[in-house]
Design an enzyme around this catalytic site. Sequence first.
Site, short mmCIF file in Angstrom:
data_model
loop_
_atom_site.label_atom_id
_atom_site.label_comp_id
_atom_site.label_asym_id
_atom_site.label_seq_id
_atom_site.Cartn_x
_atom_site.Cartn_y
_atom_site.Cartn_z
CB THR A 1 -28.37 103.28 29.05
OG1 THR A 1 -28.54 101.94 29.32
CG2 THR A 1 -27.19 103.32 28.05
CE1 TYR B 1 -35.80 98.26 34.30
CE2 TYR B 1 -34.75 100.22 34.55
CZ TYR B 1 -34.86 99.08 34.10
OH TYR B 1 -33.48 98.59 33.84
CE LYS C 1 -35.89 98.80 30.16
NZ LYS C 1 -34.57 99.63 30.14
#
Length: 220
Positions: free
Chosen positions: A98, A185, A213
């Site tokens: 992001t 992640y 994550k």
Amino acid sequence: AAAAAIVAPSANAFVPITPYGERGSPLSTSQLSVSASPSQLSAVGNNANERIPMRQGSYVALITPMTPTGTIDLPSLRSLLQFHLEAGTDGLCILGTTGEASVLTMAERKAVLDVAVEECKGKIPILVGTGTIDPEHVKEQTLQAIDCGCDASLVVTPYYVKPPQRGLIRHFETMADLGLPVCIYNVPGRSGVDFLPESIGAVAGHPNIVAVKEATGDVS
């Protein structure tokens, strides 16, 4: 819920994997740095005593504001960080997907990290994305995060090349050996490789691997 468990959208969940201590208790500085030798710690920075452990709550995947000409809008970034502090956000995830991390230079990354540390250091945890396809670049970005004063790194599975599980295990352990707490992640929809639960179990004993994550959409 536990210390590093973070509520996120259904397809993205942070899951604690620390095998030591009471689930839900903060991680001590000694626990977070025991995997690195004194020479390693002195080589990568000495902010270990100033780190805030990852903790339960809502972590925001922060955007990196840009000007119309494509440069980083640092005043807007500063205002955004102040907004989250005032709103009671539990933690920040900066320079992730992001945050346009894949297209920023190291100098641009440092500018973002410096502002984040100036505004948020010691107030809420600063989790910074340092993962990419090249392990040497992951090291470079992780060392930069340490030197800037960040609290933890978000390391994605190397994308496109589809490493085997043994390679992924070595990759995450190598990055954790640098001394900064690591949140793995796992996002196979983007990276093309799934870090399997058995492999997560294999690295869970590393003192610096503190969370996952999980973005498979299935945390069962």
